[in-house]
Design an enzyme around this catalytic site. Structure first.
Site, short mmCIF file in Angstrom:
data_model
loop_
_atom_site.label_atom_id
_atom_site.label_comp_id
_atom_site.label_asym_id
_atom_site.label_seq_id
_atom_site.Cartn_x
_atom_site.Cartn_y
_atom_site.Cartn_z
N GLY A 71 0.58 -1.73 0.31
CA GLY A 71 -0.14 0.00 0.15
C GLY A 71 0.57 1.25 0.43
O GLY A 71 0.65 2.52 0.57
N ASN A 98 10.78 6.77 -7.79
CA ASN A 98 9.40 5.54 -8.06
C ASN A 98 8.22 6.64 -7.57
O ASN A 98 8.40 7.01 -6.59
CB ASN A 98 9.36 4.59 -7.90
CG ASN A 98 8.07 3.85 -8.24
OD1 ASN A 98 7.11 3.86 -7.28
ND2 ASN A 98 8.27 2.70 -9.39
N CYS A 129 -0.37 0.35 -9.34
CA CYS A 129 -0.12 0.41 -8.78
C CYS A 129 -1.37 -0.78 -8.02
O CYS A 129 -2.87 -0.30 -7.38
CB CYS A 129 0.39 0.86 -7.03
SG CYS A 129 0.23 0.14 -5.24
N VAL A 190 7.36 -4.67 -15.98
CA VAL A 190 5.91 -5.01 -15.54
C VAL A 190 5.88 -4.67 -14.26
O VAL A 190 6.83 -4.76 -13.50
CB VAL A 190 5.05 -6.04 -15.61
CG1 VAL A 190 5.03 -6.31 -17.04
CG2 VAL A 190 5.50 -7.53 -15.01
N GLY A 216 8.06 -12.54 -8.41
CA GLY A 216 9.31 -13.15 -8.69
C GLY A 216 9.12 -13.92 -9.64
O GLY A 216 8.37 -14.01 -11.15
N THR A 265 11.98 -9.15 -6.83
CA THR A 265 11.70 -10.12 -5.25
C THR A 265 12.72 -11.43 -4.98
O THR A 265 13.01 -11.03 -4.00
CB THR A 265 10.77 -10.83 -5.56
OG1 THR A 265 8.97 -10.11 -6.52
CG2 THR A 265 10.17 -11.60 -4.93
#
Ligand SMILES: Cc1cc2nc3c(=O)[nH]c(=O)nc-3n(C[C@H](O)[C@H](O)[C@H](O)COP(=O)(O)O)c2cc1C
Length: 312
Positions: A71, A98, A129, A190, A216, A265
């Protein structure tokens, strides 16, 4: 061997960057990674005001992937400019910030605030998001609001604008073209895929928001396909990411059309993953006598497997 690449007028010493939200504000990795050797780092998503993020569970491991529902927790732009940016400047790495907002006006205000900071190379606009209602659904899947957002930030920016696209769309080319027509300097893709996990014992969704973002190795083939399709659709440089954990993973994205890549990740299970991806990429090029890494971008052989010998 020449590892440098150019993204919309910005020269990167190599194409390996750390991805937003997986590398803190960069400075946390100072003692772990030789940050100055990276092509750049992308900060955690920053908003005008601090955000405390989502309630409840925030990370959940899945087979070959991870779900997150952070969030956009962050310290807010003023605190970043004051406490983190000066430290990042001393590290000698390209800093891409970002940016997150809940409306076009908020993104514009965020960029205007960041314009005051010295030593930022570019803005990566998180237009995708999955973990917030406003900034996610609004811009992620509809070309018109995405174009409006792109044009609005482009109108006020002092720096190149990279638009980060959502993978949760049917036709990525339409969104890529909308961002390009509205003035984007580059595209990052992405962001995470919408996913969900359920605790079968309690029959409850694991995340308070129910839906979370999957990242991931599990998403890598999906992300490679999206980078490939976006590269077919636009002439903009593309920064590819999604499950990259090795030099050869990075090469896949470059061949699909990316000019640079980000490691996300993988930093969670190997905090030195950016360095090992860079080493792997360098080795790949050296072993094959590829003189410049940028020659890999979009250099996909069109013949299907078996019809011709691949280059060695
Ligand atoms: C914990 C976590 C936090 C993230 N935070 C952000 C963020 O603030 N802004 C953003 O644009 N992407 C964010 N992302 C998305 C990543 O930058 C990346 O696009 C995505 O995870 C796919 O790459 P990966 O599979 O290498 O992680 C986040 C991802 C994770 C796992």
């Amino acid at each position: 061997m020449d590892l440098s690449v150019e993204i919309a007028g910005l020269r990167l010493r190599n194409p390996v960057l750390a991805a937003a939200g997986t590398f803190g504000y960069g400075v946390e990795f100072e003692d772990i990674v030789e940050i100055a050797r990276l092509g750049g780092i992308v900060t955690k998503g920053l908003s005008c005001e601090p955000r405390s993020g989502n309630a409840g569970l925030r990370l959940f491991e899945t087979s070959a992937g991870m779900l997150n529902s952070i969030g956009v927790q962050n310290m807010g732009i003023p605190a970043f400019l004051e406490t983190r940016l000066p430290r990042l400047r001393r590290l000698g790495v390209l800093v891409i910030v970002n940016v997150y907002g809940e409306s076009v006006e908020e993104y514009v205000r965020a960029v205007e605030m960041l314009n005051e900071g010295e030593g930022i190379a570019a803005y990566e606009i998180n237009a995708s998001c999955p973990n917030t209602r406003a900034g996610g659904e609004l811009f992620a899947s509809d070309p018109a609001p995405l174009a409006q957002l792109t044009a609005a930030v482009k109108a006020v920016t002092r720096r190149p604008i990279w638009i980060k696209l959502s993978p949760n769309v049917t036709r990525i080319g339409e969104l890529a073209r909308a961002a390009e027509a509205a003035g984007a300097d580059a595209l990052s893709l992405v962001n995470t895929f919408l996913g969900m996990a359920i605790d079968v014992h309690t029959r409850r969704p694991r995340f308070a928001n129910r839906i979370a973002g999957l990242s991931g190795p599990a998403i890598k083939p999906l992300a490679v396909r999206l980078v490939y399709e976006a590269h077919q659709a636009v002439g903009l440089p593309i920064i590819g990411l999604g499950g990259i954990a090795s030099g050869e993973d990075a090469v896949e994205f470059l061949l699909a059309g990316a000019s640079a890549i980000q490691v996300g990740t993988a930093n969670f299970w190997d905090p030195k993953a950016t360095e090992s991806v860079l080493r792997g990429l360098e080795k790949f090029c050296r072993q094959r006598g590829i003189p410049a890494v940028r020659l890999l971008t979009g250099a996909l052989e069109n013949a299907p497997p078996g019809e011709s010998e691949p280059p060695v």
